[in-house]
Design an enzyme around this catalytic site. Structure first.
Site, PDB file in Angstrom:
ATOM      1  N   THR A 104     -15.799 -76.467  -1.975  1.00  0.00           N
ATOM      2  CA  THR A 104     -17.019 -76.599  -2.754  1.00  0.00           C
ATOM      3  C   THR A 104     -17.301 -78.045  -3.124  1.00  0.00           C
ATOM      4  O   THR A 104     -18.450 -78.458  -3.271  1.00  0.00           O
ATOM      5  CB  THR A 104     -16.920 -75.743  -4.036  1.00  0.00           C
ATOM      6  OG1 THR A 104     -16.579 -74.403  -3.665  1.00  0.00           O
ATOM      7  CG2 THR A 104     -18.236 -75.717  -4.789  1.00  0.00           C
TER       8      THR A 104
ATOM      9  N   TYR B  82      -3.787 -72.717   1.852  1.00  0.00           N
ATOM     10  CA  TYR B  82      -5.038 -71.954   1.959  1.00  0.00           C
ATOM     11  C   TYR B  82      -5.171 -71.417   3.375  1.00  0.00           C
ATOM     12  O   TYR B  82      -5.290 -72.185   4.335  1.00  0.00           O
ATOM     13  CB  TYR B  82      -6.201 -72.878   1.621  1.00  0.00           C
ATOM     14  CG  TYR B  82      -7.545 -72.202   1.438  1.00  0.00           C
ATOM     15  CD1 TYR B  82      -7.719 -70.821   1.490  1.00  0.00           C
ATOM     16  CD2 TYR B  82      -8.682 -72.978   1.189  1.00  0.00           C
ATOM     17  CE1 TYR B  82      -8.945 -70.238   1.297  1.00  0.00           C
ATOM     18  CE2 TYR B  82      -9.925 -72.405   1.002  1.00  0.00           C
ATOM     19  CZ  TYR B  82     -10.055 -71.037   1.050  1.00  0.00           C
ATOM     20  OH  TYR B  82     -11.288 -70.464   0.867  1.00  0.00           O
TER      21      TYR B  82
ATOM     22  N   LYS C  91      -3.495 -69.155  -1.064  1.00  0.00           N
ATOM     23  CA  LYS C  91      -4.867 -68.734  -1.305  1.00  0.00           C
ATOM     24  C   LYS C  91      -5.384 -68.087  -0.030  1.00  0.00           C
ATOM     25  O   LYS C  91      -5.273 -68.656   1.057  1.00  0.00           O
ATOM     26  CB  LYS C  91      -5.732 -69.936  -1.689  1.00  0.00           C
ATOM     27  CG  LYS C  91      -7.182 -69.579  -1.986  1.00  0.00           C
ATOM     28  CD  LYS C  91      -8.001 -70.826  -2.327  1.00  0.00           C
ATOM     29  CE  LYS C  91      -9.451 -70.454  -2.598  1.00  0.00           C
ATOM     30  NZ  LYS C  91     -10.299 -71.649  -2.832  1.00  0.00           N
TER      31      LYS C  91
END
Length: 332
Positions: free
Chosen positions: A70, A157, A182
């Site tokens: 993000t 991730y 994640k």
């Protein structure tokens, strides 16, 4: 070692960071702040970024993850990255853990890891490597190479071209400074296998796009913690959903999903890259001068922006009306 220096010391399983993350995850969503760019030339706008991070921290997130997806990690050079992580550490002032994103091949990831370490980050999120797919042995080796060259704990991730088998997860979880994973694949069958293969105390995070939509399903396989893109522009809505989910208010969860989250996902899916572009546009609609996205992302079209503005207003009205009803009921 071609200039690379292995870290020969270990620091246990970084129990202090794990504890702070677990406590934070139980009390709030995970914040992934947007990186502010100037409207005119697209340069990093550090003053605006500092104000934005301070506002995010004031809403009580469980942790702050700067320079991740993000935050447009892929578009930052090393100097910009240093400024972003340093500013985040300074603005959070130890109130919540700071987990900085790193990525690309392991050699470049280690360069970012060292910058984050010098800046005072508490941990690192290892973003999926660039471009190529690799076998399980290569995915494990990528994490091993990074883990051997940083003192900071790592959260790995998995999404896109990175997906660990249960055996591979066992291998990386055995590394002294790998503390969590994640997940962005939303393969709940495989995720359940990973949670069962992991050692006690290993952290798992729901990293699905607009994670609230799948939060109940993730929680059912033992992964209640999630990152919230909505928190980046509407922490009121994100907090309302988190509270309803935590308190078992299923009617409220369904209401928020129907009225806001599902329509937001449908809008997000119109154009590639809207997962970031819409979030940044929504933050601007809320008066946050975070600026445009950097190419290859593109800002929303006027029509999509108008739809976003209507949806955001509806979501905020819903949360406000519910809060007013609750306050009135408590006063009686």
């Amino acid at each position: 070692m071609c200039g690379w220096h292995l870290r020969t010391e270990t620091e246990g399983r970084h129990d202090d960071v794990v504890t702070r993350l677990r406590e934070g995850m139980a009390g709030g969503v995970l914040s992934f702040p947007l990186t502010s760019f100037d409207d005119d030339d697209g340069a990093l706008d550090l003053d605006s970024y500092r104000e934005y991070v301070a506002a995010q921290v004031a809403t009580g997130p469980g942790a702050v993850f700067p320079a991740c997806g993000t935050g447009e990690f892929f578009s930052l050079d090393e100097d910009e990255y240093r400024q972003v992580v340093t500013a985040t550490v300074e603005e959070t002032a130890g109130r919540v853990p700071v987990v900085a994103g790193i990525g690309y091949g392991w050699a470049q990831a280690v360069r970012f890891a060292r910058i984050a370490e010098e800046a005072g980050a508490d941990a690192l999120l290892v973003l999926p490597h660039y471009l190529v797919r690799g076998p399980q042995s290569g995915l494990v080796a990528q994490v091993e190479q990074i883990a051997a060259r940083t003192r900071l704990p790592l959260i790995v991730y998995q999404r896109d071209q990175v997906a660990f088998s249960a055996q591979s997860l066992t291998s990386i979880a055995a590394l002294p400074n790998v503390i969590g994973l994640k997940d962005g694949h939303s393969d709940l069958d495989q995720l359940q296998r990973l949670t069962l293969a992991a050692p006690d105390g290993f952290l798992f995070f729901n990293g699905a796009a607009t994670a609230e939509v799948q939060a109940r399903a993730y929680a059912a396989v033992g992964v209640p913690a999630y990152s919230s893109a909505v928190h980046a522009f509407a922490p009121e809505i994100a907090a309302a959903f988190f509270t309803a989910l935590r308190d078992g208010d299923d009617a409220r969860v369904r209401q928020l999903l129907r009225a806001f989250y599902i329509p937001f996902v449908e809008l997000r899916d119109r154009v590639p890259g809207y997962g970031v572009s819409l979030v940044k546009a929504a933050a601007r609609l809320r008066g946050r001068p975070v600026g445009p996205v950097r190419a290859p992302l593109a800002d929303p079209t006027p029509a999509d922006l108008a739809d976003l503005e209507r949806l955001l207003a509806a979501g905020l009205d819903l949360v406000s009306e519910t809060a007013e009803t609750a306050t009135a009921g408590a006063a009686r």
